[in-house]
Write a protein that holds these residues in place. Structure first.
Motif, PDB file in Angstrom:
ATOM      1  N   PHE A   6     114.945 -11.662 -33.971  1.00  0.00           N
ATOM      2  CA  PHE A   6     115.804 -11.367 -32.817  1.00  0.00           C
ATOM      3  C   PHE A   6     117.062 -12.217 -32.925  1.00  0.00           C
ATOM      4  CE2 PHE A   6     112.286  -9.126 -31.097  1.00  0.00           C
ATOM      5  CZ  PHE A   6     112.808  -8.278 -30.127  1.00  0.00           C
ATOM      6  N   CYS A   7     118.062 -11.851 -32.137  1.00  0.00           N
ATOM      7  CA  CYS A   7     119.354 -12.519 -32.235  1.00  0.00           C
ATOM      8  C   CYS A   7     119.880 -12.866 -30.845  1.00  0.00           C
ATOM      9  CB  CYS A   7     120.359 -11.621 -32.968  1.00  0.00           C
ATOM     10  SG  CYS A   7     119.787 -11.156 -34.627  1.00  0.00           S
ATOM     11  N   GLN A   8     120.397 -14.069 -30.706  1.00  0.00           N
ATOM     12  CA  GLN A   8     120.781 -14.610 -29.416  1.00  0.00           C
ATOM     13  C   GLN A   8     121.880 -13.790 -28.732  1.00  0.00           C
ATOM     14  OE1 GLN A   8     118.863 -17.445 -28.494  1.00  0.00           O
ATOM     15  NE2 GLN A   8     119.538 -16.672 -26.511  1.00  0.00           N
ATOM     16  N   ALA A   9     122.763 -13.175 -29.504  1.00  0.00           N
ATOM     17  CA  ALA A   9     123.891 -12.441 -28.928  1.00  0.00           C
ATOM     18  C   ALA A   9     123.671 -10.931 -28.902  1.00  0.00           C
ATOM     19  CB  ALA A   9     125.177 -12.762 -29.688  1.00  0.00           C
ATOM     20  N   LYS A  37     103.837 -13.182 -27.749  1.00  0.00           N
ATOM     21  CA  LYS A  37     102.714 -13.617 -26.928  1.00  0.00           C
ATOM     22  C   LYS A  37     101.557 -12.627 -26.983  1.00  0.00           C
ATOM     23  CE  LYS A  37     105.371 -16.321 -23.556  1.00  0.00           C
ATOM     24  NZ  LYS A  37     105.849 -16.401 -22.140  1.00  0.00           N
ATOM     25  N   GLY A  38     101.889 -11.360 -27.175  1.00  0.00           N
ATOM     26  CA  GLY A  38     100.860 -10.324 -27.147  1.00  0.00           C
ATOM     27  C   GLY A  38     100.193 -10.049 -28.476  1.00  0.00           C
ATOM     28  N   ILE A  39     100.839 -10.415 -29.596  1.00  0.00           N
ATOM     29  CA  ILE A  39     100.282 -10.144 -30.925  1.00  0.00           C
ATOM     30  C   ILE A  39      99.821 -11.452 -31.551  1.00  0.00           C
ATOM     31  CG2 ILE A  39     100.700  -9.179 -33.215  1.00  0.00           C
ATOM     32  CD1 ILE A  39     102.859  -7.424 -32.021  1.00  0.00           C
ATOM     33  N   ALA A  40      98.547 -11.599 -31.675  1.00  0.00           N
ATOM     34  CA  ALA A  40      97.984 -12.855 -32.201  1.00  0.00           C
ATOM     35  C   ALA A  40      98.492 -13.134 -33.602  1.00  0.00           C
ATOM     36  CB  ALA A  40      96.462 -12.767 -32.202  1.00  0.00           C
ATOM     37  N   GLY A  41      98.956 -14.374 -33.817  1.00  0.00           N
ATOM     38  CA  GLY A  41      99.391 -14.804 -35.135  1.00  0.00           C
ATOM     39  C   GLY A  41     100.746 -14.300 -35.563  1.00  0.00           C
ATOM     40  N   SER A  42     101.452 -13.583 -34.697  1.00  0.00           N
ATOM     41  CA  SER A  42     102.761 -13.053 -35.070  1.00  0.00           C
ATOM     42  C   SER A  42     103.800 -14.167 -35.144  1.00  0.00           C
ATOM     43  CB  SER A  42     103.217 -11.985 -34.069  1.00  0.00           C
ATOM     44  OG  SER A  42     103.302 -12.514 -32.760  1.00  0.00           O
ATOM     45  N   LYS A  43     104.848 -13.904 -35.943  1.00  0.00           N
ATOM     46  CA  LYS A  43     105.905 -14.883 -36.153  1.00  0.00           C
ATOM     47  C   LYS A  43     107.223 -14.329 -35.627  1.00  0.00           C
ATOM     48  CE  LYS A  43     108.368 -17.484 -39.761  1.00  0.00           C
ATOM     49  NZ  LYS A  43     108.505 -17.726 -41.227  1.00  0.00           N
ATOM     50  N   LEU A  44     107.989 -15.182 -34.956  1.00  0.00           N
ATOM     51  CA  LEU A  44     109.278 -14.792 -34.399  1.00  0.00           C
ATOM     52  C   LEU A  44     110.337 -15.799 -34.803  1.00  0.00           C
ATOM     53  CD1 LEU A  44     111.190 -13.292 -32.321  1.00  0.00           C
ATOM     54  CD2 LEU A  44     110.249 -14.854 -30.583  1.00  0.00           C
ATOM     55  N   VAL A  45     111.482 -15.305 -35.290  1.00  0.00           N
ATOM     56  CA  VAL A  45     112.643 -16.161 -35.507  1.00  0.00           C
ATOM     57  C   VAL A  45     113.798 -15.596 -34.699  1.00  0.00           C
ATOM     58  CG1 VAL A  45     111.914 -16.900 -37.806  1.00  0.00           C
ATOM     59  CG2 VAL A  45     113.426 -14.927 -37.582  1.00  0.00           C
ATOM     60  N   ILE A  46     114.626 -16.478 -34.168  1.00  0.00           N
ATOM     61  CA  ILE A  46     115.778 -16.083 -33.370  1.00  0.00           C
ATOM     62  C   ILE A  46     117.025 -16.680 -33.997  1.00  0.00           C
ATOM     63  CG2 ILE A  46     116.879 -16.172 -31.099  1.00  0.00           C
ATOM     64  CD1 ILE A  46     114.053 -16.490 -29.880  1.00  0.00           C
ATOM     65  N   TYR A  47     117.966 -15.825 -34.383  1.00  0.00           N
ATOM     66  CA  TYR A  47     119.197 -16.276 -35.012  1.00  0.00           C
ATOM     67  C   TYR A  47     120.275 -16.521 -33.956  1.00  0.00           C
ATOM     68  CZ  TYR A  47     117.226 -14.351 -39.380  1.00  0.00           C
ATOM     69  OH  TYR A  47     116.432 -14.069 -40.467  1.00  0.00           O
TER      70      TYR A  47
END
Length: 282
Positions: A230-233, A247-257
């Motif tokens: 995901f991206c901040q802007a 929060k809903g997908i166990a073990g998932s990874k999220l990065v925010i640029y």
């Protein structure tokens, strides 16, 4: 590039494009009329690592138009399943979706959890999730930049009297708002050359005829290893939606640029391709 067409068991005809080499990665664009061309352009660097299969969802590109009642994101997930069967894949090794295409890919992972191994979601929309506050704050922030004023004025809340050509013109005018740096909008030839976008598609998926279903309470059905960018802007798919999905997908990874909008491969290309490849090859 290889172009293919096949007929599904319900009689519809779907087109797809095959590019690159390596393990198969099915790519799903939004279904509101853009077709897959912008992702064929933008994700080309991944062709060095994967065989990209760009699916033209129903009523997009050259694929046939269904009944309006079958143009929900929930229904569109079946197009991915038809493609999996056409390709004779036991499971889809990698499934990547962007924006509304990510919504459809996520429905696929929910509805067919044993048919996809790894799921990559780029700035996806979490269907049915109330993100109105974050969206409002994003537009407020955009208004601080004088370069955004004209593009923001181009947008309107009603398109009932527009032709598909006029609708495409409005999208081209609004394009800079999707970016952190509005000047980056010129980097996509496909977006800037849009001549027609189906208003019929848009009404059904995002407009007056939209029938959202809720994904958030079904996220625990996803068993695929999942990675999200995901991206901040981003003014349309804010990181709030990514946080809720994680929060809903166990073990998932999220990065925010930071300093990036709706198309991370344009404003954060090096990071985007590095992170996708790293996730898929570990």
């Amino acid at each position: 590039m290889e172009e293919n067409v096949f007929e599904t068991k319900i009689g519809s005809k779907l087109h797809y494009y095959k590019r690159g080499s390596g393990p198969i990665m099915i790519v799903t664009p939004p279904a509101w009329g853009l077709s897959s061309l912008y992702l064929q352009e933008g994700l080309a660097p991944l062709e060095q690592t994967f065989t990209l299969i760009h699916l033209e969802l129903r009523a997009n590109g050259k694929s046939t138009r269904p009944a309006a009642s079958e143009m929900t994101c929930w229904h569109l997930a079946d197009d991915i399943e038809y493609l999996r069967q056409e390709l004779h894949l036991k499971t889809i090794p990698f499934l990547l979706g962007h924006s509304g295409g990510g919504t459809i890919a996520l429905w696929y992972a929910i509805r067919y959890p044993d048919k996809v191994d790894r799921l990559v979601l780029l700035n996806h929309r979490l269907e049915g999730f109330d993100d109105s506050e974050s969206l409002k704050n994003s537009i407020i922030e955009k208004k601080k930049d004088p370069k955004m004023h004209a593009p923001l004025k181009a947008w309107t809340s009603s398109w009932d009297d527009l032709s598909d050509e006029k609708f495409a013109s409005i999208i081209r005018s609004f394009l800079p708002v999707y970016f952190w740096n509005p000047d980056a909008a010129v980097q996509s030839k496909e977006f800037n050359s849009l001549q027609t976008v189906s208003l019929w598609n848009y009404r059904l998926l995002h407009g007056s005829d939209q029938k959202d279903q809720h994904q958030e309470q079904e996220l625990d059905k996803v068993s695929a290893k999942t990675f999200m960018i995901f991206c901040q802007a981003d003014p349309v798919c804010t990181p709030t939606q990514g946080i809720a999905t994680q929060k809903g997908i166990a073990g998932s990874k999220l990065v925010i640029y930071e300093h990036c909008g709706h198309f991370p491969w344009i404003e954060k290309g090096e990071e985007t391709f590095r992170d996708i490849i790293e996730f898929c090859t570990l």
